[in-house]
Design a protein around this motif. Structure first.
Motif, short mmCIF file in Angstrom:
data_model
loop_
_atom_site.label_atom_id
_atom_site.label_comp_id
_atom_site.label_asym_id
_atom_site.label_seq_id
_atom_site.Cartn_x
_atom_site.Cartn_y
_atom_site.Cartn_z
N ASP A 166 1.01 -1.34 0.36
CA ASP A 166 -0.26 -0.01 0.18
C ASP A 166 0.89 1.52 -0.04
O ASP A 166 0.28 2.28 -0.42
CB ASP A 166 -1.02 -0.08 1.15
N SER A 167 2.04 1.40 0.42
CA SER A 167 2.72 2.59 1.21
C SER A 167 4.08 2.86 -0.27
O SER A 167 3.55 3.91 -0.32
CB SER A 167 3.87 2.29 1.45
N VAL A 168 3.31 1.36 -1.43
CA VAL A 168 4.21 2.07 -3.07
C VAL A 168 2.87 2.47 -3.39
O VAL A 168 3.96 3.86 -4.26
CB VAL A 168 4.73 0.50 -3.53
N GLN A 169 2.18 2.54 -3.51
CA GLN A 169 1.31 3.33 -3.93
C GLN A 169 1.12 4.85 -3.88
O GLN A 169 0.65 5.75 -4.42
CB GLN A 169 -0.33 1.70 -4.13
N VAL A 170 1.18 5.06 -2.60
CA VAL A 170 0.67 6.52 -2.15
C VAL A 170 1.63 6.84 -2.39
O VAL A 170 1.47 8.18 -2.86
CB VAL A 170 0.14 6.28 -1.03
#
Length: 413
Positions: A166-170
């Motif tokens: 999820d952090s990669v996408q954010v």
């Protein structure tokens, strides 16, 4: 050589004189012509000096900016002449922007005299304060004061000690949003595990056009290598030598917290998680309050978790590493770097015992030479902090030069 001179046309001496007449634009005549020629030579010399200064100034300015940034981050006063030359007031703006993965909380740092300055996304490391972490605030303010518009997006997963997809996408969506505000690609600087995730995001086709360059500071190349380091205290470098450092307990505790279900029975997770969380937050009083709520069995389980060197904990860590190896691959730049086209800058503390510096050396060995702009393993840094030891002048200069290259890249269109 004689043939080349004749090729200019006729006699070499005559050709040279004709060339001089053409440059100076004065006739071959008496004293007045000689004086005009001298004046022209002086003007030409002055012009060359001005041209050299104009060419050199961006690099000189970038080095002055780097000195200012490092002194501000280190809590040291910035020399007056540097402050007057490159620093300016900064205004901050808390905001929430909508992206393809939902609303993201962020903070914008804007140099007051250059409100449309080039953009730089700065990503916080694994810390519960997120974008409010004092060292991050200090660094973002320092960068903005030197003429770069800085966005610090909050990464909910990283803030809650989860290094996840999820952090990669954010990161990717925040970079895309900011690039649209800036009118073009922006730089991305990631601290700790966020730096590795920034490289993963930059390698993805949908985000690649929005990323001008990536700076990874104290970051991972392969998550499974870092997890293994927490068990062994060593990691091989690309040249075959071994890096040996006693791992900080923090690294293993983050892995335990992220996958607590692998370490304690499901019925005890809810009770033990607050204890581990407050320990990571370094809030001793809150940790004691959470411990007081445990029964005797849970207290014993928590005690084992807190001792990452115990045989039981190490066995569980090894099993968890094997269980999540595929997940860790997706959070690792390793395997993606050989085809990376986005410029990359790598910085690592030589004494880093949370993510060993061997990780940066592996990234440097994998990146194409045209992509890797600069790599520095510095004794001036530990993990993300300036080391307490007094560094030598040459090591200080290399760190200043690294940040000067970053500043120059950030300001370059």
């Amino acid at each position: 050589m004689p043939r080349r001179k004749r090729h200019l046309g006729g006699d070499h001496a005559e050709g040279t004189e004709s060339l001089a007449r053409l440059i100076l634009y004065v006739p071959k005549a008496g004293p007045r012509a000689i004086l005009m020629r001298r004046n022209s030579l002086a003007a030409l010399g002055i012009g060359l000096v001005v041209l050299m200064c104009a060419v050199a100034w961006p690099f000189t300015k970038a080095h002055l900016q780097a000195v200012a940034v490092l002194r501000l981050v280190g809590g040291q006063p910035v020399p007056w002449i540097i402050s007057r030359t490159v620093a300016e007031p900064v205004r901050t703006e808390d905001l929430q922007f909508v992206t393809g993965v939902g609303a993201v909380r962020g903070r914008l740092y804007v140099p007051e005299r250059h409100p449309n300055a080039p953009g730089l996304v700065v990503l916080h490391g694994v810390h519960h304060l997120g974008i409010d972490e004092p060292r991050l605030v200090s660094f973002a303010s320092a960068m903005a004061s030197c003429g770069v518009r800085v966005l610090t997006p909050e990464l909910p997963g990283i803030k809650d000690y989860h290094v996840d997809r999820d952090s990669v996408q954010v990161i990717g969506e925040s970079t895309r949003w900011f690039s649209r505000q800036a009118g073009g690609p922006v730089g991305v600087l990631g601290l700790s595990f966020s730096g590795g995730l920034a490289l993963v995001a930059a390698a993805e086709p949908q985000y690649r056009p929005d990323v001008k360059f990536v700076v990874a500071v104290g970051s991972q190349d392969a998550m499974d290598h870092v997890a293994t380091y927490y068990l062994t205290g060593q990691e091989a470098r690309p040249d075959g030598t071994m890096e040996r450092l006693t791992p900080h307990e923090y690294g293993a505790l983050v892995l335990e917290y992220e996958h607590l279900e692998d370490f304690v029975p499901k019925r005890d997770e809810a009770a033990i998680r607050p204890v581990l969380r407050e320990h990571l937050y370094e809030d001793k009083s809150a940790e004691k309050l959470a411990e007081a709520k445990l029964n005797s069995r849970q207290r014993a389980e928590a005690a084992v978790l807190m001792n990452s060197n115990s045989a039981m904990t190490r066995a569980k860590l090894a099993a968890a590493n094997l269980k999540h190896v595929e997940e860790m691959e997706g959070l690792s730049p390793h395997g993606m770097l050989r085809t990376m086209t986005t410029p990359v800058y790598l910085l690592h503390g030589q004494g880093d015992n949370i993510i060993p510096a061997a990780e940066t050396l592996w990234m440097a060995s994998e990146l194409p030479k045209t992509t890797l702009q600069e790599v520095l393993v510095s004794p001036v840094l530990s993990h993300l902090d300036l080391d307490g030891a007094k560094p030598g002048v040459w090591d200080q200069w290399k760190l200043v030069h690294f940040f000067a290259l970053v500043m120059h890249a950030a300001e370059r269109k």
